[in-house]
Design a protein around this motif. Structure first.
Motif, PDB file in Angstrom:
ATOM      1  N   ASP A  18     -53.359  22.395 -29.197  1.00 30.35           N
ATOM      2  CA  ASP A  18     -54.735  22.881 -29.323  1.00 30.35           C
ATOM      3  C   ASP A  18     -55.715  21.726 -29.476  1.00 30.35           C
ATOM      4  O   ASP A  18     -56.797  21.727 -28.881  1.00 30.35           O
ATOM      5  N   VAL A  19     -55.342  20.739 -30.285  1.00 30.86           N
ATOM      6  CA  VAL A  19     -56.239  19.607 -30.518  1.00 30.86           C
ATOM      7  C   VAL A  19     -56.480  18.839 -29.225  1.00 30.86           C
ATOM      8  O   VAL A  19     -57.623  18.550 -28.856  1.00 30.86           O
ATOM      9  N   ILE A  20     -55.405  18.486 -28.528  1.00 30.89           N
ATOM     10  CA  ILE A  20     -55.560  17.681 -27.310  1.00 30.89           C
ATOM     11  C   ILE A  20     -56.252  18.485 -26.212  1.00 30.89           C
ATOM     12  O   ILE A  20     -57.062  17.950 -25.449  1.00 30.89           O
ATOM     13  N   ASN A  21     -55.984  19.784 -26.158  1.00 29.14           N
ATOM     14  CA  ASN A  21     -56.673  20.632 -25.176  1.00 29.14           C
ATOM     15  C   ASN A  21     -58.177  20.654 -25.412  1.00 29.14           C
ATOM     16  O   ASN A  21     -58.949  20.964 -24.493  1.00 29.14           O
ATOM     17  N   GLY A  22     -58.597  20.352 -26.635  1.00 25.21           N
ATOM     18  CA  GLY A  22     -60.019  20.266 -26.928  1.00 25.21           C
ATOM     19  C   GLY A  22     -60.676  19.041 -26.319  1.00 25.21           C
ATOM     20  O   GLY A  22     -61.904  18.979 -26.212  1.00 25.21           O
ATOM     21  N   LEU A  26     -54.410  20.354 -20.670  1.00 23.87           N
ATOM     22  CA  LEU A  26     -52.978  20.098 -20.520  1.00 23.87           C
ATOM     23  C   LEU A  26     -52.370  21.183 -19.637  1.00 23.87           C
ATOM     24  O   LEU A  26     -52.822  22.334 -19.652  1.00 23.87           O
ATOM     25  N   LYS A  27     -51.347  20.809 -18.888  1.00 25.33           N
ATOM     26  CA  LYS A  27     -50.641  21.781 -18.058  1.00 25.33           C
ATOM     27  C   LYS A  27     -49.199  21.901 -18.523  1.00 25.33           C
ATOM     28  O   LYS A  27     -48.531  20.894 -18.767  1.00 25.33           O
ATOM     29  N   ALA A  35     -50.326  15.751 -18.739  1.00 24.15           N
ATOM     30  CA  ALA A  35     -51.666  15.449 -18.245  1.00 24.15           C
ATOM     31  C   ALA A  35     -51.700  13.988 -17.837  1.00 24.15           C
ATOM     32  O   ALA A  35     -50.776  13.223 -18.136  1.00 24.15           O
ATOM     33  N   LEU A  36     -52.756  13.607 -17.128  1.00 26.85           N
ATOM     34  CA  LEU A  36     -52.986  12.188 -16.876  1.00 26.85           C
ATOM     35  C   LEU A  36     -53.328  11.517 -18.202  1.00 26.85           C
ATOM     36  O   LEU A  36     -54.104  12.054 -18.992  1.00 26.85           O
ATOM     37  N   PHE A  47     -48.329  11.515 -19.368  1.00 23.99           N
ATOM     38  CA  PHE A  47     -48.687  11.835 -20.754  1.00 23.99           C
ATOM     39  C   PHE A  47     -48.076  13.190 -21.099  1.00 23.99           C
ATOM     40  O   PHE A  47     -48.377  14.202 -20.466  1.00 23.99           O
ATOM     41  N   THR A  48     -47.184  13.220 -22.081  1.00 23.19           N
ATOM     42  CA  THR A  48     -46.403  14.421 -22.406  1.00 23.19           C
ATOM     43  C   THR A  48     -46.636  14.832 -23.851  1.00 23.19           C
ATOM     44  O   THR A  48     -46.626  13.986 -24.748  1.00 23.19           O
TER      45      THR A  48
END
Length: 609
Positions: A18-22, A26-27, A35-36, A47-48
């Protein structure tokens, strides 16, 4: 020092996905997300993010860790600030001591005001997109090249032409008049007639609304642009200062631009919101803007966290140039170098980009001149340049600016350049510097120890495959951890050059089955240990039902290595000259004993890769 229980609470409340999606999308890719990488340039995503372990890892540049480390790297802050931002995201308080009634009231008010501003931004935005009364606002945006998609991205809204539309809506959502006044969205007027109630008015009426966000993306204020030339009031009306908004401490657009600022090392400073949005959407993303005033020291210090230089990109008229001059002092005071990019006559950044395109604008920014060179060139084109009085007056003005440069070497270089252009001796110009004897400010350097961070540590020695397997299992398997803790691990690992990280894991207090507990443990470690554990968690584990046989074999291998080390040391000492007979016999016995013990340790099977 943040208590461990608070760190664990923050980790548990902030899911890393959730934090990184902000920050960027992310896929899902099986059990992980990809993601890149935001920390280096790449064409294929490496990037995983692992939601089960609550960790991230880039297999391209090596960055990795917990949600705390991601915020540290992405926001360019240190651990205490990263923890504070994650805590604020979930409404977690940091205070060690209980709040007083007054402090608690302030905290509650700030929370209510943040919620009100977030809801108001959505309300304004919905009216812009759907209300017939906002058609002229949509027409205006279209005329400025701002599409519906861009308006959605920046949550641009419209305040209806009404005295109390916002007030009524907010009251229907449970907000009190005192909160509306404190937010700055509503003003009040006492009735001149006795026994008549106080009247409340919306501050923003018939205006295009630009949400102003803090650097983590929370709406904290608004800037309202007039849409009618006949409208009463200034072209822009901004929120007043409130418990959540201090004008001199906020930069418009920073929450979207900060990654680009870090990557480029340069901040392009515009005057207005539309200039910034147009540049950002044209692909020039390292842009920010003040809130309609000259830069403050706080704003300059914020930029210093991300960049080394600033390019001022103001309008080419007299007002724009004056604004650039006012912005200079705080930027130089914090050690930033300053350049100036001018627009052709009759253009501002917005109109220039719409006319010529983002690439041409970017090229103009790249060709921006040093601020002092820019000022000298302007003066050289004026009639006063040919008169002694004109040169003297300009030299004094330039000296005021040059004296602001905190870097002594840079200041001396500018003195030489400016004095040569003005055709006066460098010593004579230097004498004009009002603050030339002021101690130069130190370049900003983060002192980790002062902010509660441990000092940087040297890289850990490479780990053997045996140590890596034990570390990986001890991090995620409680049975392995307990089995190892029951051994005499401290003494054994102290003898091995690569045993430090395993000893660190065994000393830690965490539950491998709880990601928040593991994240808390990792977050409290020095950077080198954090990086090593991030690498370990990114590796695959052996696919076995019972890991204990592998653990047993690996442990025997460590015992063998320790015994072999002791034997090698004893053998080396035997070769030293000058040993007494007693010492020699003692060492021979020790070598024989260690050799016999080694033969009784069965060499383990080759550990799986």
């Amino acid at each position: 020092m943040i208590p461990e229980q608070v760190i664990e609470q923050i980790a548990a409340a902030n899911d890393i996905v959730d934090v990184i999606n902000g920050y960027f999308p992310l896929k899902r890719a099986g059990a992980v997300y990809k993601a890149l990488c935001p920390f280096h340039r790449e064409k294929s995503p490496s990037f995983t993010v692992n939601p089960a372990r609550q960790t991230f890892k880039c297999f391209g540049c090596g960055a990795g860790g917990t949600v705390f480390k991601f915020v540290e790297l992405y926001e360019n802050v240190h651990f205490p600030e990263a923890a504070k931002r994650l805590a604020a995201r979930r409404g977690i308080r940091f205070e060690d001591e209980p709040l007083s009634a007054e402090e608690d009231a302030r905290h509650r008010m700030k929370s209510r005001l943040l919620a009100l501003h977030a809801a108001a931004a959505e309300w304004f935005h919905r009216i812009l997109l759907k209300s017939e009364a906002a058609q002229h606002a949509r027409n205006y945006l279209k005329s400025r090249g701002i599409t519906a998609e861009v308006a959605k991205s920046w949550k641009i809204g419209y305040a209806p032409e009404s005295w109390d539309a916002l007030s009524q809506w907010a009251r229907s959502k449970g907000y009190y008049d005192a909160e509306l006044i404190a937010s700055g969205l509503v003003t009040s007027k006492e009735s001149e007639e006795p026994n008549r109630p106080t009247r409340y008015y919306d501050r923003f009426r018939d205006r295009l609304m630009f949400p102003i966000c803090n650097d983590i993306g929370e709406v904290i204020a608004f800037s309202g642009r007039v849409l009618s030339a006949e409208a009463f009031g200034g072209k822009y009306v901004n929120s007043p200062e409130t418990p959540i908004f201090t004008k001199g401490k906020v930069l418009f657009g920073l929450h979207k631009a900060k990654r680009a600022l870090i990557d480029s090392g340069t901040a392009i400073v515009c005057e207005g919101q539309v200039d910034l949005i147009t540049a950002f959407e044209a692909g020039v993303r390292n842009v920010t803007a003040s809130q309609g005033t000259a830069f403050t020291e706080n704003q300059a210090s914020i930029l210093k966290r991300f960049v080394k230089e600033v390019v001022l990109c103001f309008d080419s008229d007299a007002a724009g140039l004056k604004a650039a001059e006012k912005t200079l002092e705080p930027l130089l005071d914090v050690g930033l170098s300053v350049r100036v990019a001018t627009m052709p006559e009759g253009h501002d950044p917005d109109s220039f980009i719409r006319s010529e395109g983002g690439e041409v604008f970017a090229a103009r920014i790249a060709g921006a001149r040093d601020f002092f060179e820019f000022q000298v060139e302007r003066f050289a084109a004026s009639p006063e340049f040919t008169t002694p009085r004109g040169k003297a007056d300009f030299a004094r003005k330039m000296a005021e600016g040059v004296s602001l440069i905190s870097d002594a070497v840079l200041r001396e270089a500018v003195i030489q350049n400016v004095s040569a252009r003005l055709e006066i001796p460098a010593a004579q110009f230097a004498a004009l510097l009002k603050r030339s004897n002021r101690p130069a400010k130190q370049e900003w350097k983060h002192d980790a120890a002062q902010e509660g961070e441990p000092p940087s540590t040297p890289p850990l020695p490479p780990m053997s495959n045996t140590i890596r397997i034990l570390c990986r299992l001890a991090l995620v398997n409680e049975d392995t951890r307990q089995w190892l803790l029951a051994r005499k691990w401290e003494a054994l690992l102290a003898e091995l050059t690569d045993g430090e990280i395993l000893a660190c894991i065994l000393r830690g207090r965490f539950n491998p089955a709880e990601p928040a507990s593991l994240s808390t443990f990792i977050a409290t470690l020095p950077p080198a240990e954090q990086a090593a554990i991030a690498d370990l968690l990114a590796e695959s584990l052996p696919e076995v039902a019972d890991p204990l046989p592998i653990v047993t074999d690996c442990w025997r291998d460590l015992e063998r290595r320790a015994l072999q080390n002791r034997r090698d040391i004893a053998t080396a000492r035997l070769r030293q000259p000058g040993l007494s007979l007693e010492e020699e016999m003692k060492l021979q016995k020790q070598v024989l004993d260690l050799t016999q013990r080694l033969t009784h340790i069965t060499r383990p099977l080759s550990p799986p890769p």
